[in-house]
Design a protein around this motif. Structure first.
Motif, PDB file in Angstrom:
ATOM      1  N   ASN A  44      -5.818   6.164  -4.543  1.00  0.00           N
ATOM      2  CA  ASN A  44      -6.311   4.793  -4.658  1.00  0.00           C
ATOM      3  C   ASN A  44      -6.445   4.345  -6.108  1.00  0.00           C
ATOM      4  O   ASN A  44      -6.178   3.184  -6.427  1.00  0.00           O
ATOM      5  CB  ASN A  44      -7.614   4.626  -3.891  1.00  0.00           C
ATOM      6  N   VAL A  82     -13.445   0.231  -5.532  1.00  0.00           N
ATOM      7  CA  VAL A  82     -12.513   1.112  -4.834  1.00  0.00           C
ATOM      8  C   VAL A  82     -13.101   2.515  -4.728  1.00  0.00           C
ATOM      9  O   VAL A  82     -13.051   3.148  -3.671  1.00  0.00           O
ATOM     10  CB  VAL A  82     -11.133   1.117  -5.531  1.00  0.00           C
ATOM     11  N   THR A 132     -14.086   3.927  -1.072  1.00  0.00           N
ATOM     12  CA  THR A 132     -13.314   5.110  -0.679  1.00  0.00           C
ATOM     13  C   THR A 132     -14.264   6.267  -0.386  1.00  0.00           C
ATOM     14  O   THR A 132     -14.120   6.968   0.625  1.00  0.00           O
ATOM     15  CB  THR A 132     -12.306   5.501  -1.778  1.00  0.00           C
ATOM     16  N   LEU A 175      -5.118  -3.729  -0.777  1.00  0.00           N
ATOM     17  CA  LEU A 175      -6.350  -3.071  -0.353  1.00  0.00           C
ATOM     18  C   LEU A 175      -6.152  -2.401   1.010  1.00  0.00           C
ATOM     19  O   LEU A 175      -6.650  -1.296   1.249  1.00  0.00           O
ATOM     20  CB  LEU A 175      -7.499  -4.075  -0.302  1.00  0.00           C
TER      21      LEU A 175
END
Length: 141
Positions: A34, A58, A62, A120
């Motif tokens: 990511n 993120v 995550t 995303l």
């Protein structure tokens, strides 16, 4: 019963340390992937004003997702005779639900677009794939 004799080794619960180790591996791999996606998106000038497409959010989301997946898988190994199959089903449902805001909310955010939402969404897909692969293949079971 055939369901009892036909149980695979995945039907036995993971130890806490095996589950934690697998969860940590899934998190590390998911974060690296990511972060690379964020790097490419930022380098390409995609949605530079969109807060959701930055390292902090993120990393946070995550991490939350992988912890949720790890806990869910740990519970399923204790409650189900076929936790891998059930986890795959749960993961698929959660993945589809997680994509809804990417395509409904993100395009309306400052700096957002449908393309940014798709990026995303790609992160959600990669994290789901990593979690299913790593957690169901845990500790050489």
């Amino acid at each position: 019963m055939s369901s009892e004799t036909g149980m695979s080794s995945s039907a036995r619960p993971l130890s806490f340390s095996d589950l934690a180790r697998s969860g940590a591996l899934a998190l590390a791999v998911s974060l690296v992937i990511n972060w690379l996606i964020v790097f490419v998106a930022n380098t390409g000038g995609i949605a530079p004003q969109l807060e959701a497409l930055n390292y902090g959010p993120v990393t946070f989301f995550t991490t939350l997702g992988v912890i949720g997946a790890t806990v869910t898988y740990g519970v399923l190994t204790r409650l189900s005779s076929s936790p891998d199959r059930l986890f795959l089903t749960v993961a698929a449902i959660v993945l589809v639900l997680s994509l809804v805001p990417d395509f409904t909310v993100i395009p309306n955010q400052p700096g957002g677009s449908l393309f940014a939402g798709a990026i995303l969404g790609l992160m959600h897909v990669t994290t789901a794939v990593v979690c299913v692969g790593v957690l169901t293949g845990s500790a050489g079971r």
